[in-house]
Write a protein that holds these residues in place. Structure first.
Motif, PDB file in Angstrom:
ATOM      1  N   ASN A   1       0.845  -1.187   0.000  1.00  0.00           N
ATOM      2  CA  ASN A   1       0.000   0.000   0.000  1.00  0.00           C
ATOM      3  C   ASN A   1       0.886   1.246   0.000  1.00  0.00           C
ATOM      4  O   ASN A   1       2.124   1.161   0.023  1.00  0.00           O
ATOM      5  N   LEU A   2       0.261   2.413  -0.036  1.00  0.00           N
ATOM      6  CA  LEU A   2       1.009   3.659  -0.166  1.00  0.00           C
ATOM      7  C   LEU A   2       1.987   3.848   0.989  1.00  0.00           C
ATOM      8  O   LEU A   2       3.156   4.208   0.784  1.00  0.00           O
ATOM      9  N   GLN A   3       1.538   3.608   2.195  1.00  0.00           N
ATOM     10  CA  GLN A   3       2.414   3.791   3.356  1.00  0.00           C
ATOM     11  C   GLN A   3       3.622   2.858   3.284  1.00  0.00           C
ATOM     12  O   GLN A   3       4.753   3.265   3.597  1.00  0.00           O
ATOM     13  N   GLU A   4       3.413   1.639   2.840  1.00  0.00           N
ATOM     14  CA  GLU A   4       4.518   0.689   2.707  1.00  0.00           C
ATOM     15  C   GLU A   4       5.479   1.102   1.598  1.00  0.00           C
ATOM     16  O   GLU A   4       6.708   0.963   1.738  1.00  0.00           O
ATOM     17  N   ARG A   5       4.934   1.621   0.492  1.00  0.00           N
ATOM     18  CA  ARG A   5       5.808   2.080  -0.591  1.00  0.00           C
ATOM     19  C   ARG A   5       6.666   3.260  -0.149  1.00  0.00           C
ATOM     20  O   ARG A   5       7.851   3.350  -0.500  1.00  0.00           O
ATOM     21  N   ILE A   6       6.066   4.169   0.608  1.00  0.00           N
ATOM     22  CA  ILE A   6       6.829   5.314   1.113  1.00  0.00           C
ATOM     23  C   ILE A   6       7.982   4.831   2.000  1.00  0.00           C
ATOM     24  O   ILE A   6       9.121   5.295   1.864  1.00  0.00           O
ATOM     25  N   ALA A   7       7.701   3.890   2.880  1.00  0.00           N
ATOM     26  CA  ALA A   7       8.746   3.361   3.766  1.00  0.00           C
ATOM     27  C   ALA A   7       9.840   2.660   2.970  1.00  0.00           C
ATOM     28  O   ALA A   7      11.040   2.796   3.270  1.00  0.00           O
ATOM     29  N   HIS A   8       9.428   1.911   1.927  1.00  0.00           N
ATOM     30  CA  HIS A   8      10.395   1.195   1.089  1.00  0.00           C
ATOM     31  C   HIS A   8      11.294   2.176   0.344  1.00  0.00           C
ATOM     32  O   HIS A   8      12.530   2.003   0.287  1.00  0.00           O
ATOM     33  N   VAL A   9      10.704   3.220  -0.220  1.00  0.00           N
ATOM     34  CA  VAL A   9      11.479   4.236  -0.932  1.00  0.00           C
ATOM     35  C   VAL A   9      12.410   4.958   0.024  1.00  0.00           C
ATOM     36  O   VAL A   9      13.585   5.216  -0.293  1.00  0.00           O
TER      37      VAL A   9
ATOM     38  N   ALA B 168      -2.207   9.892 -10.511  1.00  0.00           N
ATOM     39  CA  ALA B 168      -2.906   9.576  -9.269  1.00  0.00           C
ATOM     40  C   ALA B 168      -4.218  10.354  -9.174  1.00  0.00           C
ATOM     41  O   ALA B 168      -4.345  11.466  -9.695  1.00  0.00           O
ATOM     42  N   SER B 169      -5.173   9.768  -8.490  1.00  0.00           N
ATOM     43  CA  SER B 169      -6.458  10.424  -8.266  1.00  0.00           C
ATOM     44  C   SER B 169      -6.330  11.519  -7.215  1.00  0.00           C
ATOM     45  O   SER B 169      -5.313  11.625  -6.509  1.00  0.00           O
ATOM     46  N   LEU B 170      -7.376  12.306  -7.095  1.00  0.00           N
ATOM     47  CA  LEU B 170      -7.433  13.307  -6.039  1.00  0.00           C
ATOM     48  C   LEU B 170      -7.315  12.643  -4.668  1.00  0.00           C
ATOM     49  O   LEU B 170      -6.590  13.126  -3.787  1.00  0.00           O
ATOM     50  N   ALA B 171      -7.995  11.518  -4.480  1.00  0.00           N
ATOM     51  CA  ALA B 171      -7.972  10.829  -3.183  1.00  0.00           C
ATOM     52  C   ALA B 171      -6.567  10.359  -2.833  1.00  0.00           C
ATOM     53  O   ALA B 171      -6.122  10.491  -1.679  1.00  0.00           O
ATOM     54  N   THR B 172      -5.855   9.802  -3.830  1.00  0.00           N
ATOM     55  CA  THR B 172      -4.494   9.337  -3.571  1.00  0.00           C
ATOM     56  C   THR B 172      -3.565  10.505  -3.289  1.00  0.00           C
ATOM     57  O   THR B 172      -2.711  10.433  -2.391  1.00  0.00           O
ATOM     58  N   THR B 173      -3.730  11.589  -4.027  1.00  0.00           N
ATOM     59  CA  THR B 173      -2.899  12.772  -3.792  1.00  0.00           C
ATOM     60  C   THR B 173      -3.131  13.311  -2.386  1.00  0.00           C
ATOM     61  O   THR B 173      -2.174  13.691  -1.683  1.00  0.00           O
ATOM     62  N   ARG B 174      -4.373  13.317  -1.948  1.00  0.00           N
ATOM     63  CA  ARG B 174      -4.669  13.742  -0.582  1.00  0.00           C
ATOM     64  C   ARG B 174      -3.986  12.820   0.431  1.00  0.00           C
ATOM     65  O   ARG B 174      -3.405  13.288   1.423  1.00  0.00           O
ATOM     66  N   GLN B 175      -4.017  11.529   0.166  1.00  0.00           N
ATOM     67  CA  GLN B 175      -3.390  10.571   1.087  1.00  0.00           C
ATOM     68  C   GLN B 175      -1.873  10.767   1.143  1.00  0.00           C
ATOM     69  O   GLN B 175      -1.263  10.660   2.211  1.00  0.00           O
ATOM     70  N   VAL B 176      -1.272  11.052  -0.001  1.00  0.00           N
ATOM     71  CA  VAL B 176       0.167  11.341  -0.043  1.00  0.00           C
ATOM     72  C   VAL B 176       0.510  12.465   0.933  1.00  0.00           C
ATOM     73  O   VAL B 176       1.457  12.374   1.723  1.00  0.00           O
ATOM     74  N   LEU B 177      -0.270  13.529   0.881  1.00  0.00           N
ATOM     75  CA  LEU B 177      -0.034  14.669   1.765  1.00  0.00           C
ATOM     76  C   LEU B 177      -0.313  14.302   3.225  1.00  0.00           C
ATOM     77  O   LEU B 177       0.438  14.694   4.126  1.00  0.00           O
ATOM     78  N   GLU B 178      -1.358  13.562   3.462  1.00  0.00           N
ATOM     79  CA  GLU B 178      -1.705  13.173   4.836  1.00  0.00           C
ATOM     80  C   GLU B 178      -0.637  12.291   5.469  1.00  0.00           C
ATOM     81  O   GLU B 178      -0.454  12.302   6.683  1.00  0.00           O
ATOM     82  N   LEU B 179       0.076  11.526   4.620  1.00  0.00           N
ATOM     83  CA  LEU B 179       1.127  10.649   5.131  1.00  0.00           C
ATOM     84  C   LEU B 179       2.464  11.372   5.302  1.00  0.00           C
ATOM     85  O   LEU B 179       3.475  10.747   5.620  1.00  0.00           O
ATOM     86  N   GLY B 180       2.457  12.665   5.079  1.00  0.00           N
ATOM     87  CA  GLY B 180       3.613  13.472   5.440  1.00  0.00           C
ATOM     88  C   GLY B 180       4.543  13.877   4.319  1.00  0.00           C
ATOM     89  O   GLY B 180       5.538  14.567   4.562  1.00  0.00           O
ATOM     90  N   LEU B 181       4.258  13.468   3.087  1.00  0.00           N
ATOM     91  CA  LEU B 181       5.080  13.938   1.974  1.00  0.00           C
ATOM     92  C   LEU B 181       4.673  15.370   1.632  1.00  0.00           C
ATOM     93  O   LEU B 181       3.487  15.668   1.488  1.00  0.00           O
ATOM     94  N   GLN B 182       5.640  16.237   1.506  1.00  0.00           N
ATOM     95  CA  GLN B 182       5.352  17.666   1.397  1.00  0.00           C
ATOM     96  C   GLN B 182       5.392  18.195  -0.026  1.00  0.00           C
ATOM     97  O   GLN B 182       4.857  19.277  -0.296  1.00  0.00           O
ATOM     98  N   HIS B 183       6.010  17.459  -0.939  1.00  0.00           N
ATOM     99  CA  HIS B 183       6.224  17.974  -2.290  1.00  0.00           C
ATOM    100  C   HIS B 183       5.445  17.147  -3.304  1.00  0.00           C
ATOM    101  O   HIS B 183       5.579  15.920  -3.358  1.00  0.00           O
TER     102      HIS B 183
END
Length: 227
Positions: A2-10, A37-52
């Motif tokens: 999932n997105l959180q796991e991909r962020i940790a892997h990267v 990415a969809s609007l929902a995924t982009t929102r999740q990216v920001l919510e998970l702490g990615l700033q850019h």
């Protein structure tokens, strides 16, 4: 993953690349490329702490920016047509694709109208691929001299895209070349301020780019996934 796991892997891969090259993790900024990415995924990216957030086309970015533009820092990373400058300036903190005088003068004009400064990267086609935009390396110094007087443009660094290679190591000469061109511009004091940034490295090759000095990496599929 999932997105959180991909962020940790990267994140782990970024830290390992920094360690291999003797760099600090804080030297490398991560842009989440949300063009697919969809609007929902982009929102999740920001919510998970990615700033850019990186987007390639205004028409695709528009609904996301209108909903989420107050959050994070937005980067325009695609080829920018002059007739889209009016939509991008004032909304995107960075433009990674300045590659011609007509675009520079239009950016200057719009920034003057809005009374702001636009942070830009000069896009350089280091690999020489015909399918890619950007200045030919041989044009870079003359172009930098041409735009030196545009006081509403703050040139912060250089950007490039390497060819897609099944063996990412083959991209190393491209990234090394961009770093060398940045250093040459600085050594010759072509621009009014030294360039500090290198925007280079995507999902397939970002670790090599980090090893060669990338300060901004632009990650889509490996980070955000496919939708």
């Amino acid at each position: 993953m999932n997105l959180q796991e991909r962020i940790a892997h990267v994140e782990r891969r970024i830290r390992e690349a920094c360690a291999r090259s003797g760099r600090q993790r804080e030297e490398v900024n991560l842009i989440a490329v949300t063009k697919y990415a969809s609007l929902a995924t982009t929102r999740q990216v920001l919510e998970l702490g990615l700033q850019h957030i990186g987007e390639n086309r205004w028409q695709d970015a528009k609904p996301k920016w209108e909903e989420l533009g107050a959050q994070g820092t937005w980067h325009f990373i695609g080829h920018l047509q002059t007739n889209k400058v009016k939509d991008v300036v004032g909304r995107f903190a960075y433009i990674h694709s300045l590659d011609r005088l007509s675009l520079a003068t239009e950016l200057q004009k719009k920034a003057e109208a809005l009374d702001l400064v636009v942070r830009c990267f000069l896009q350089v086609n280091v690999s020489g691929e015909e399918s890619k935009y950007g200045l030919a390396p041989a044009e870079l110094i003359d172009f930098a001299r041409q735009i030196r007087g545009l006081d509403r443009l703050r040139i912060v660094g250089l950007m490039t895209m390497a060819p897609f290679e099944s063996e990412p190591e083959r991209t190393r000469p491209v990234f090394r070349g961009l770093r060398e061109w940045r250093d040459r511009l600085n050594d010759e004091a072509i621009l009014s301020e030294p360039l500090t940034e290198l925007s280079m490295g995507m999902s397939n090759d970002f670790e090599v780019a980090i090893e060669e000095g990338a300060t901004w990496i632009r990650l889509g599929s490996v980070l955000v996934g496919h939708e």
